[in-house]
Design a protein around this motif. Structure first.
Motif, PDB file in Angstrom:
ATOM      1  N   THR A  51      56.362  -6.182  13.858  1.00 19.68           N
ATOM      2  CA  THR A  51      56.720  -4.819  14.486  1.00 19.68           C
ATOM      3  C   THR A  51      58.046  -4.520  14.410  1.00 19.68           C
ATOM      4  O   THR A  51      58.947  -5.459  14.410  1.00 19.68           O
ATOM      5  CB  THR A  51      56.266  -4.825  16.298  1.00 19.68           C
ATOM      6  N   VAL A  52      58.470  -3.046  14.103  1.00 27.24           N
ATOM      7  CA  VAL A  52      59.837  -2.725  13.831  1.00 27.24           C
ATOM      8  C   VAL A  52      60.482  -3.041  15.173  1.00 27.24           C
ATOM      9  O   VAL A  52      60.105  -2.260  16.241  1.00 27.24           O
ATOM     10  CB  VAL A  52      59.867  -1.600  13.316  1.00 27.24           C
ATOM     11  N   ILE A  53      61.817  -3.654  15.257  1.00 31.07           N
ATOM     12  CA  ILE A  53      62.489  -3.734  16.180  1.00 31.07           C
ATOM     13  C   ILE A  53      63.990  -3.021  16.339  1.00 31.07           C
ATOM     14  O   ILE A  53      64.707  -2.938  17.323  1.00 31.07           O
ATOM     15  CB  ILE A  53      62.861  -5.306  16.553  1.00 31.07           C
ATOM     16  N   PHE A  78      54.224  -0.733  13.491  1.00 30.26           N
ATOM     17  CA  PHE A  78      53.664  -1.756  13.274  1.00 30.26           C
ATOM     18  C   PHE A  78      52.784  -2.039  11.896  1.00 30.26           C
ATOM     19  O   PHE A  78      52.124  -0.748  11.573  1.00 30.26           O
ATOM     20  CB  PHE A  78      53.040  -2.748  14.273  1.00 30.26           C
ATOM     21  N   GLY A  79      52.705  -2.936  11.306  1.00 31.16           N
ATOM     22  CA  GLY A  79      51.800  -3.319  10.143  1.00 31.16           C
ATOM     23  C   GLY A  79      51.571  -4.763  10.006  1.00 31.16           C
ATOM     24  O   GLY A  79      52.077  -5.710  10.594  1.00 31.16           O
ATOM     25  N   GLY A  94      49.572  -0.298  10.313  1.00 30.60           N
ATOM     26  CA  GLY A  94      48.315  -0.383  10.955  1.00 30.60           C
ATOM     27  C   GLY A  94      47.915   1.130  11.744  1.00 30.60           C
ATOM     28  O   GLY A  94      46.566   1.225  12.221  1.00 30.60           O
ATOM     29  N   LYS A  95      48.971   1.907  11.888  1.00 25.09           N
ATOM     30  CA  LYS A  95      48.559   3.297  12.247  1.00 25.09           C
ATOM     31  C   LYS A  95      49.478   4.352  11.733  1.00 25.09           C
ATOM     32  O   LYS A  95      50.477   3.948  11.222  1.00 25.09           O
ATOM     33  CB  LYS A  95      48.656   3.323  13.753  1.00 25.09           C
ATOM     34  N   TYR A 113      64.806  -6.930  10.541  1.00 30.13           N
ATOM     35  CA  TYR A 113      64.423  -5.592  11.257  1.00 30.13           C
ATOM     36  C   TYR A 113      63.104  -5.704  11.952  1.00 30.13           C
ATOM     37  O   TYR A 113      62.529  -4.663  12.555  1.00 30.13           O
ATOM     38  CB  TYR A 113      64.438  -4.247  10.702  1.00 30.13           C
ATOM     39  N   LEU A 114      62.273  -6.900  11.625  1.00 28.30           N
ATOM     40  CA  LEU A 114      60.946  -6.843  12.389  1.00 28.30           C
ATOM     41  C   LEU A 114      60.916  -8.320  12.945  1.00 28.30           C
ATOM     42  O   LEU A 114      61.512  -9.008  13.019  1.00 28.30           O
ATOM     43  CB  LEU A 114      60.265  -7.123  10.965  1.00 28.30           C
ATOM     44  N   ASP A 115      59.784  -7.990  13.999  1.00 28.54           N
ATOM     45  CA  ASP A 115      59.609  -9.113  14.696  1.00 28.54           C
ATOM     46  C   ASP A 115      58.095  -9.301  14.609  1.00 28.54           C
ATOM     47  O   ASP A 115      57.116  -8.322  14.604  1.00 28.54           O
ATOM     48  CB  ASP A 115      59.750  -8.851  16.124  1.00 28.54           C
ATOM     49  N   GLN A 116      57.567 -10.771  14.362  1.00 31.37           N
ATOM     50  CA  GLN A 116      56.288 -11.234  14.132  1.00 31.37           C
ATOM     51  C   GLN A 116      55.732 -11.445  15.616  1.00 31.37           C
ATOM     52  O   GLN A 116      56.244 -11.970  16.518  1.00 31.37           O
ATOM     53  CB  GLN A 116      56.204 -12.546  13.481  1.00 31.37           C
TER      54      GLN A 116
END
Length: 123
Positions: A51-53, A78-79, A94-95, A113-116
């Motif tokens: 997800t983009v944070i 997110f993806g 994902g959308k 820039y992402l969070d798992q």
């Protein structure tokens, strides 16, 4: 290896409050568990969703700031991770993104820039 819990936190707190003594066994002395509520050892996070944070991030054609930006993705977009190159993650959205990129679009984003996501074990 998995180990059983010998007492709950509330039981331990009540024992201490009433002046009782508590003896803790080391993991080597603990009994192996067979139940689903047993403690487990920490494993690597294998959740595929990222997800983009950051407020806004360029969604790039390749793993470099010199590659062109296909568009912008925003916090909460997110993806699924489909590739990795150094500190860059390739995502498949994902959308539809808040920036208008269609679901299934692929692009590169810096890992910073992402969070798992994290799997949760709810008992």
């Amino acid at each position: 290896m998995r180990f059983t819990r010998t007492a709950t936190a509330s039981t331990l707190a009540a024992t201490v409050a009433l002046g009782g003594a508590i003896t803790l066994a080391s993991p080597a002395q603990a009994t192996p568990a067979q139940s689903s509520s047993a403690l487990t050892t920490k494993t690597a996070n294998t959740c595929p969703t990222w997800t983009v944070i950051k407020k806004a991030v360029n969604f790039r054609s390749g793993p470099s700031t010199s590659k062109y930006a296909k568009g912008v993705i925003y916090r909460g977009d997110f993806g699924k991770k489909v590739d990795r190159s150094g500190s860059w993650i390739k995502l498949k959205l994902g959308k539809k993104s808040r920036g208008g990129l269609p679901k299934g679009s692929t692009g590169w984003v810096p890992r910073a820039y992402l969070d798992q996501c994290v799997y949760m074990n709810l008992d």
